[in-house]
Motif scaffolding. Structure first.
Motif, PDB file in Angstrom:
ATOM      1  N   ARG A 132     -12.625  13.144 -23.726  1.00  0.00           N
ATOM      2  CA  ARG A 132     -12.683  12.525 -25.052  1.00  0.00           C
ATOM      3  C   ARG A 132     -11.587  11.470 -25.189  1.00  0.00           C
ATOM      4  N   HIS A 133     -10.391  11.773 -24.705  1.00  0.00           N
ATOM      5  CA  HIS A 133      -9.282  10.833 -24.742  1.00  0.00           C
ATOM      6  C   HIS A 133      -9.600   9.604 -23.884  1.00  0.00           C
ATOM      7  N   ALA A 134     -10.194   9.828 -22.733  1.00  0.00           N
ATOM      8  CA  ALA A 134     -10.530   8.725 -21.836  1.00  0.00           C
ATOM      9  C   ALA A 134     -11.567   7.803 -22.457  1.00  0.00           C
ATOM     10  N   LEU A 135     -12.534   8.368 -23.172  1.00  0.00           N
ATOM     11  CA  LEU A 135     -13.539   7.529 -23.825  1.00  0.00           C
ATOM     12  C   LEU A 135     -12.907   6.635 -24.881  1.00  0.00           C
ATOM     13  N   LYS A 136     -11.937   7.175 -25.620  1.00  0.00           N
ATOM     14  CA  LYS A 136     -11.273   6.376 -26.649  1.00  0.00           C
ATOM     15  C   LYS A 136     -10.417   5.280 -26.024  1.00  0.00           C
ATOM     16  N   ASN A 137      -9.911   5.525 -24.830  1.00  0.00           N
ATOM     17  CA  ASN A 137      -9.065   4.569 -24.126  1.00  0.00           C
ATOM     18  C   ASN A 137      -9.739   4.163 -22.821  1.00  0.00           C
ATOM     19  N   SER A 138     -10.901   3.539 -22.921  1.00  0.00           N
ATOM     20  CA  SER A 138     -11.709   3.268 -21.735  1.00  0.00           C
ATOM     21  C   SER A 138     -11.037   2.313 -20.753  1.00  0.00           C
ATOM     22  N   GLN A 139      -9.979   1.628 -21.150  1.00  0.00           N
ATOM     23  CA  GLN A 139      -9.277   0.763 -20.212  1.00  0.00           C
ATOM     24  C   GLN A 139      -8.591   1.576 -19.122  1.00  0.00           C
ATOM     25  N   THR A 140      -8.406   2.873 -19.340  1.00  0.00           N
ATOM     26  CA  THR A 140      -7.776   3.720 -18.325  1.00  0.00           C
ATOM     27  C   THR A 140      -8.786   4.252 -17.311  1.00  0.00           C
ATOM     28  N   LEU A 141     -10.075   4.043 -17.555  1.00  0.00           N
ATOM     29  CA  LEU A 141     -11.109   4.535 -16.641  1.00  0.00           C
ATOM     30  C   LEU A 141     -11.436   3.509 -15.566  1.00  0.00           C
ATOM     31  N   THR A 142     -11.792   4.015 -14.410  1.00  0.00           N
ATOM     32  CA  THR A 142     -12.286   3.123 -13.361  1.00  0.00           C
ATOM     33  C   THR A 142     -13.713   2.732 -13.719  1.00  0.00           C
ATOM     34  N   PRO A 143     -14.224   1.652 -13.138  1.00  0.00           N
ATOM     35  CA  PRO A 143     -15.620   1.283 -13.395  1.00  0.00           C
ATOM     36  C   PRO A 143     -16.598   2.412 -13.049  1.00  0.00           C
ATOM     37  N   ALA A 144     -16.331   3.152 -11.988  1.00  0.00           N
ATOM     38  CA  ALA A 144     -17.209   4.256 -11.601  1.00  0.00           C
ATOM     39  C   ALA A 144     -17.198   5.370 -12.643  1.00  0.00           C
ATOM     40  N   GLN A 145     -16.014   5.662 -13.208  1.00  0.00           N
ATOM     41  CA  GLN A 145     -15.917   6.697 -14.232  1.00  0.00           C
ATOM     42  C   GLN A 145     -16.664   6.282 -15.493  1.00  0.00           C
ATOM     43  N   LEU A 146     -16.523   5.037 -15.892  1.00  0.00           N
ATOM     44  CA  LEU A 146     -17.259   4.541 -17.057  1.00  0.00           C
ATOM     45  C   LEU A 146     -18.758   4.618 -16.829  1.00  0.00           C
ATOM     46  N   LYS A 147     -19.198   4.226 -15.644  1.00  0.00           N
ATOM     47  CA  LYS A 147     -20.619   4.256 -15.328  1.00  0.00           C
ATOM     48  C   LYS A 147     -21.148   5.686 -15.387  1.00  0.00           C
ATOM     49  N   LEU A 148     -20.392   6.645 -14.867  1.00  0.00           N
ATOM     50  CA  LEU A 148     -20.814   8.046 -14.910  1.00  0.00           C
ATOM     51  C   LEU A 148     -20.939   8.523 -16.350  1.00  0.00           C
ATOM     52  N   LEU A 149     -19.963   8.223 -17.186  1.00  0.00           N
ATOM     53  CA  LEU A 149     -20.025   8.649 -18.585  1.00  0.00           C
ATOM     54  C   LEU A 149     -21.197   8.005 -19.308  1.00  0.00           C
ATOM     55  N   GLN A 150     -21.475   6.745 -19.042  1.00  0.00           N
ATOM     56  CA  GLN A 150     -22.615   6.074 -19.657  1.00  0.00           C
ATOM     57  C   GLN A 150     -23.927   6.685 -19.176  1.00  0.00           C
ATOM     58  N   TYR A 151     -23.995   7.035 -17.914  1.00  0.00           N
ATOM     59  CA  TYR A 151     -25.185   7.640 -17.321  1.00  0.00           C
ATOM     60  C   TYR A 151     -25.463   8.998 -17.954  1.00  0.00           C
ATOM     61  N   VAL A 152     -24.436   9.820 -18.067  1.00  0.00           N
ATOM     62  CA  VAL A 152     -24.604  11.146 -18.659  1.00  0.00           C
ATOM     63  C   VAL A 152     -25.049  11.011 -20.105  1.00  0.00           C
ATOM     64  N   ASP A 153     -24.442  10.116 -20.854  1.00  0.00           N
ATOM     65  CA  ASP A 153     -24.794   9.920 -22.252  1.00  0.00           C
ATOM     66  C   ASP A 153     -26.236   9.451 -22.387  1.00  0.00           C
ATOM     67  N   ALA A 154     -26.647   8.529 -21.536  1.00  0.00           N
ATOM     68  CA  ALA A 154     -27.995   7.981 -21.609  1.00  0.00           C
ATOM     69  C   ALA A 154     -29.052   9.017 -21.246  1.00  0.00           C
TER      70      ALA A 154
END
Length: 92
Positions: free
Chosen positions: A22-44
Motif C-alpha cells: 500500500r505504501h509503495a502504491l502511494k509512492n510509486s516512484q520507489t517501484l521498479t517498472p517491473a513492480q509497477l507492471k505487476l501491480l497494474q496486472y493484478v489490479d486489472a
C-alpha cells in the motif's frame, strides 16, 4: 512465523511490514517498472479472484494431496501464501 508487528521471513525472521504494498502504491516512484507492471496486472485481473485462486491451489496442495511435502514444496506453498496476502494488501 508471525509476530506482533506483522509477518516475518521464514528463513531469517526479518519482519515484513503488512502495508509495504500500500505504501509503495502511494509512492510509486520507489517501484521498479517491473513492480509497477505487476501491480497494474493484478489490479486489472480482478485481485479478489486471484486471491481465491491462490488460496484454492494452496489448500488443495496441502489438504487434498496424498504426496508428502518436502522442504522445497513447503517453501513454494509459503510463497503462494505470501503472494495472496500481498495482493490482498493492495486491494484494501
Amino acid at each position: 512465523m508471525l509476530h506482533s508487528k506483522g509477518r516475518s521471513c521464514p528463513h531469517c525472521n526479518a519482519p515484513m511490514a503488512t502495508d509495504n504494498a500500500r505504501h509503495a502504491l502511494k509512492n510509486s516512484q520507489t517501484l521498479t517498472p517491473a513492480q509497477l507492471k505487476l501491480l497494474q496486472y493484478v489490479d486489472a485481473l480482478d485481485g479478489p479472484d486471484r486471491v481465491k485462486a491462490l488460496k484454492w491451489v494452496h489448500d488443495i496442495a496441502i489438504y487434498e494431496s496424498k504426496e508428502p511435502l518436502y522442504e522445497e514444496e513447503k517453501e513454494a506453498l509459503y510463497q503462494v501464501k505470501v503472494l495472496w496476502q500481498l495482493i490482498e494488501g493492495t486491494l484494501e
